[in-house]
Design a protein around this motif. Structure first.
Motif, short mmCIF file in Angstrom:
data_model
loop_
_atom_site.label_atom_id
_atom_site.label_comp_id
_atom_site.label_asym_id
_atom_site.label_seq_id
_atom_site.Cartn_x
_atom_site.Cartn_y
_atom_site.Cartn_z
N PHE A 258 0.82 -1.20 0.00
CA PHE A 258 0.00 0.00 0.00
C PHE A 258 0.86 1.27 0.00
N ILE A 259 1.97 1.24 0.75
CA ILE A 259 2.86 2.41 0.84
C ILE A 259 3.43 2.76 -0.53
N THR A 260 3.80 1.75 -1.31
CA THR A 260 4.34 1.99 -2.65
C THR A 260 3.29 2.59 -3.56
N MET B 25 4.67 2.91 10.21
CA MET B 25 3.26 3.01 9.82
C MET B 25 3.10 3.53 8.40
N GLY B 26 4.06 4.31 7.93
CA GLY B 26 4.02 4.79 6.55
C GLY B 26 3.16 6.02 6.33
N SER C 62 0.77 11.42 3.90
CA SER C 62 1.75 10.51 3.30
C SER C 62 3.14 10.67 3.93
N VAL C 63 3.32 10.12 5.12
CA VAL C 63 4.57 10.27 5.87
C VAL C 63 5.75 9.66 5.13
N TRP C 64 5.60 8.43 4.63
CA TRP C 64 6.70 7.78 3.92
C TRP C 64 7.20 8.65 2.77
N LEU D 218 1.75 -2.03 6.01
CA LEU D 218 2.80 -1.39 6.79
C LEU D 218 4.15 -1.50 6.08
N VAL D 219 5.15 -0.82 6.66
CA VAL D 219 6.50 -0.85 6.10
C VAL D 219 7.23 -2.07 6.65
N ASN D 220 7.46 -3.05 5.78
CA ASN D 220 8.18 -4.26 6.14
C ASN D 220 9.30 -4.52 5.14
#
Length: 506
Positions: A53-55, A371-372, A405-407, A491-493
Motif C-alpha cells: 500500500f505504501i508503494t 506506519m508509513g 503521506s509520511v513515507w 505497513l513498512v516491512n
C-alpha cells in the motif's frame, strides 16, 4: 425489448452506478487523481500482492508534482492523500475537531477487542479513554519500567554471549521480536517469559499469530472492512483477532488482575493505571464504567504497538548499523562512554542524554517510518482553501478518508536532500532546526499522535546499548543490500528477512 436485454441494461446500470461513477468523484470537484480501476480503485496491485500500500501511495505522490494533495480510491471510496506539511498541520492540529477519528479498520460490533482500543475509539469514547491511559506514559512511569526493559535486554545479550561462537548469524527480526514480546508481556500483562531460552513458550506463539498482519485472514478482513458494514463483517466472522487468541490473552489478563487484586500489589504499569480508573468509576457513578474487556482492549493495542512496530524499527536500525560501519562505531563509542561514566551500569538518566543515539533512531524513523502514514476520517465537513493558482476551494465531506503521506514526505528530496542516504547528522542540534515543520512526523501529529512513543524509543535505546556494547554488527552473505519493501500488506516491512553477522567484542 426482451427480458434478457432488460436484465443486461439493469446490470450495466448498476455496474456503472456502483463501480464506474464513483471513480470520477475527485475529478468532479477539481482534485487531481490518477487512473483508478473499476471497483478496485487504486488497490488492484495491493490485492494481488504486486506492491504494498505504501508503494501505491508513493507512486501517486510522485505523479502529482506541485500538488498539495491528490485523490485516490480505496476500492470505490474516495481517499484524499495530503502531501503538504502545512496542510497536515492544519488537518491534524488546527482543524482537529473536523478530523478527530481514525478510519474504522474493524468495527467494535465485528471485533470488540479491536474496536474498543484507544487507536480505534472515536469521539467522546476516545476523549474519555485517552486521559485514562496517559498517566501510564509519563516520564515518571516510564522510568519505573526501565529496569524491566533492561532485564529483558540483558537476557537477550547473555543468551548470545553464552553461545560458543565468536560470530553469530542473526535473524534480527526474530531476536528483536522476542525481546519486545518479553517486555510487553511483563508491562502489559504482568507475565514473565524468556522467549530466547524458551522459544516455543505459549505467550510468544500466540503473540506471533495476533500480530501476523500478512496472513490471508487479516488481509481479507482488512479489505472487507473497506466495503462492508460492521453487521456483515460480524455475520461472515471477519475479524483481526481469532477467538482462541482473544481467549488466551483474556485469560492471562484475568489471572494478572486477580493476582493484583488479591495480593494488593502495585507495579505502576498500564494495568494499574486502568485498574485505578475502573475502581474510581465504581465509586463515582457519574463516571463512565470501565469493564475488563475495555482493559483487555487497551492492553492489546499497547501490546501490538510495542511488539510489532518496535521490533520492526529495531530490525531496520540493525540493518543500517551493519551497512554503515562508521555510524555503528560512533554510536558504540557513545555507549561505552556512558557505561564508563556510570560504573558499567545502564541508567535511565544516562540513556536519555545520549545525543547520537537519538540522532541514529531519528534518522531510522525518517527512512523507515513503520506506519508509513497517518489516517483520519472527516467527522465534520471542512473546506480546504486554495493557496496556489491552480487550486480551487475543496469541500471535504463528512466520512471522507484522509491519508497523510509520511513515507513519501520523509523520502522527498525537497525536505530531506539525498533521502535514500542514511545520515544521522540530519538530526544534529544545528541541522534539525532546519527541518521543515511537520515534514518529520514518524509518530503522527496532533492530539492523536502515538501515546507510547517515549516508551517505544526507550525500549529501542536499551536494547541497542546492550547489543552494541557486546557485539559488532556486519553484513553477511544473506544480507540483501539495499533492502526493499515487502509487497504485501499495509505497513513498512522489509522484502526479505534481515540477516546480519553479530561478532563478539571484548
Amino acid at each position: 425489448m426482451s427480458t434478457n436485454m432488460w436484465l443486461a441494461i439493469i446490470a450495466l446500470t448498476i455496474f456503472y452506478y456502483f463501480c464506474v461513477r464513483p471513480m470520477k468523484y475527485w475529478r468532479k470537484i477539481g482534485v487531481h487523481q490518477g487512473h483508478p480501476s473499476w471497483l478496485f480503485g487504486d488497490n488492484s496491485r495491493n490485492i494481488f500482492g504486486l506492491e504494498c500500500f505504501i508503494t501505491t501511495i508513493d507512486k501517486g505522490y510522485k505523479n502529482a508534482p506541485n500538488k498539495r494533495y491528490f485523490g485516490m480510491y480505496m476500492f470505490v471510496k474516495p481517499l484524499l492523500v495530503v502531501k503538504d506539511p502545512d496542510l497536515i498541520k492544519e488537518i491534524t492540529v488546527k482543524a482537529f475537531d473536523n478530523f478527530a477519528d481514525h478510519r474504522d479498520l474493524m468495527p467494535a460490533e465485528a471485533d470488540p477487542l479491536w474496536g474498543k482500543n484507544l487507536f480505534q475509539l472515536k469521539g467522546e469514547d476516545w476523549r474519555y479513554m485517552r486521559p485514562l491511559m496517559s498517566p501510564s506514559f509519563t516520564s515518571g512511569k516510564i522510568k519505573t519500567m526501565f529496569a524491566l526493559m533492561s532485564d529483558c535486554a540483558e537476557n537477550l545479550v547473555n543468551y548470545f554471549k553464552n553461545k560458543n561462537e565468536t560470530s553469530i548469524e542473526l535473524d534480527v527480526l526474530d531476536a528483536t521480536t522476542r525481546y519486545t514480546n518479553d517486555v510487553i508481556a511483563k508491562i502489559a500483562f504482568g507475565v514473565s517469559v524468556d522467549s530466547l531460552k524458551n522459544p516455543d513458550n505459549e505467550f510468544f506463539r500466540v503473540a506471533r499469530r495476533a500480530t501476523d498482519v500478512t496472513s490471508f485472514r487479516v488481509t481479507l478482513s482488512a479489505f472487507a472492512s473497506f466495503i462492508l458494514p460492521g453487521y456483515l463483517l460480524k455475520m461472515f466472522g471477519l475479524k483481526f483477532f481469532e477467538d482462541d487468541v482473544k481467549n488466551y490473552f483474556s485469560n492471562v489478563l484475568q489471572d494478572s488482575l486477580r493476582m493484583r487484586k488479591n495480593a494488593g500489589t502495585y507495579r505502576s504499569d498500564l494495568i494499574d493505571s486502568l485498574l485505578e480508573a475502573q475502581s474510581a468509576a465504581k465509586k463515582d457513578k457519574s463516571l463512565r464504567p470501565l469493564d475488563d474487556e475495555d482493559i483487555l482492549a487497551q492492553s492489546m493495542i499497547f501490546f501490538l504497538g510495542g511488539f510489532d512496530t518496535v521490533s520492526k524499527l529495531l530490525d531496520f536500525i540493525c540493518y543500517e548499523l551493519a551497512v554503515n560501519k562508521e555510524v555503528q562505531d560512533r554510536l558504540r563509542k557513545e555507549i561505552l562512554d556512558v557505561f564508563r561514566e556510570n560504573d558499567g551500569k545502564v541508567t535511565y538518566e544516562a540513556t536519555m542524554k545520549m545525543e547520537y543515539m537519538d540522532m541514529v533512531i531519528s534518522e531510522s524513523l525518517r527512512k523507515w517510518p513503520i506506519m508509513g502514514g497517518i489516517d483520519r476520517i472527516c467527522t465534520k465537513s471542512y473546506k480546504i482553501d486554495p493557496v496556489t493558482p491552480d487550486e480551487q476551494p475543496v469541500i471535504i465531506e463528512k466520512g471522507t478518508q484522509m491519508w497523510m503521506s509520511v513515507w513519501s514526505i520523509h523520502h522527498d528530496a525537497n525536505y530531506f536532500p539525498n533521502p535514500e542516504k542514511f545520515d544521522p547528522e540530519r538530526f544534529n542540534e544545528e541541522r534539525k532546526k532546519e527541518i521543515y515543520p511537520y515534514s518529520y512526523i514518524p509518530f503522527g501529529s496532533g492530539p492523536r499522535s502515538c501515546i507510547g512513543q517515549r516508551f517505544s524509543l526507550l525500549k529501542c535505546k536499551i536494547l541497542l546499548m546492550h547489543i552494541l556494547s557486546n557485539f559488532e554488527l556486519e553484513p553477511c552473505q544473506k544480507t540483501k543490500i539495499p533492502i526493499g519493501l515487502f509487497k504485501k500488506g499495509f505497513l513498512v516491512n522489509p522484502e526479505v528477512d534481515i540477516i546480519v553477522n553479530m561478532k563478539k567484542i571484548s
